[in-house]
Design an enzyme around this catalytic site. Structure first.
Site, short mmCIF file in Angstrom:
data_model
loop_
_atom_site.label_atom_id
_atom_site.label_comp_id
_atom_site.label_asym_id
_atom_site.label_seq_id
_atom_site.Cartn_x
_atom_site.Cartn_y
_atom_site.Cartn_z
N ASP A 192 61.68 45.04 104.09
CA ASP A 192 62.97 45.19 104.67
C ASP A 192 62.98 44.51 105.89
O ASP A 192 61.86 46.23 107.17
CB ASP A 192 63.37 46.85 104.28
CG ASP A 192 63.54 46.83 103.26
OD1 ASP A 192 64.99 45.56 102.97
OD2 ASP A 192 63.82 47.80 102.12
N ASP A 223 55.14 44.85 105.66
CA ASP A 223 56.38 44.97 105.93
C ASP A 223 57.14 44.37 104.77
O ASP A 223 57.44 43.21 104.54
CB ASP A 223 56.69 45.83 106.33
CG ASP A 223 58.49 47.01 106.18
OD1 ASP A 223 58.97 47.78 105.01
OD2 ASP A 223 58.98 46.82 107.26
#
Length: 217
Positions: free
Chosen positions: A17, A15
């Site tokens: 953020d 991922d």
């Protein structure tokens, strides 16, 4: 210093953020401007940060203006990247995993992930799956299934590193192993197979069998 082997995987999917970088301050600036422009309560708007921007707009605004409002959020976030910084261990992790085994799966659009990765000084992997590329964003498994497909590996042989419960749920539904990053949530909230504070708590070693990931203590 001891190491505990978590597994050997054909591919590693990150991922962005909260896992590779911290973009919270820049995101809050963008959402404050958006809230002011559309007459929305900022405290309400920021509850939905991290979701695909059009999905946020559809929650907060009438359906007829939601698509344009979603584009406006993306524009504001892409142009407000000051303060986006890599999280501990991010540079080393991306350097350690070869391109053929590496992907990012993010709720960001193409434009936004490009802007934020550049602001953080992180290299964009060859396989980067964005919200533009899938019908259903997280917590649906689509992003992770597409990442595995583009890497040519079985999702069951992938590990996903995520800080958000919704991302972990999508990864698990795709059949991937999961490692949670405790950026904003507790282990119980994240619901991953393993959890660590940051990527710096992990070692990534490329081998003929795959990427060996160990927890460092």
């Amino acid at each position: 210093m001891s190491r505990t082997l978590l597994g050997v995987f054909d591919a590693v999917v990150f991922d962005f953020d909260g896992t590779l970088a911290d973009s919270h301050a820049s995101m809050m600036r963008a959402y404050r401007i958006f809230a002011d422009e559309y007459g929305i309560d900022f405290e309400e708007a920021k509850r939905y940060t991290g979701m695909p921007t059009e999905a946020v707009a559809r929650i907060l605004l009438p359906a007829d203006i939601a698509p344009a409002a979603g584009l406006r959020i993306d524009e504001l976030e892409s142009s407000n990247t000051e303060g986006v910084v890599p999280l501990p261990g991010a540079v080393a992790a991306l350097d350690a995993v070869p391109q053929a085994r590496l992907a990012i799966a993010t709720s960001c659009t193409d434009r936004l992930i490009t802007a934020r990765m550049a602001a953080a000084g992180l290299p964009l992997p060859d396989v980067t799956v964005t919200r533009d590329m899938v019908v259903n964003g997280k917590p649906a498994p689509d992003s992770f299934l597409l990442a595995a497909d583009r890497l040519g590996v079985d999702p069951a042989r992938c590990v996903v590193l995520e800080d958000a419960p919704a991302g972990v749920r999508g990864a698990r539904d795709a059949g991937c192993a999961t490692i949670g990053i405790r950026t904003h949530h507790t282990d119980q909230e994240i619901g991953a197979d393993w959890c660590v504070d940051t990527l710096a708590d992990l070692s990534f070693e490329n081998t003929d069998e795959g990427v060996r990931i160990s927890r460092i203590a």
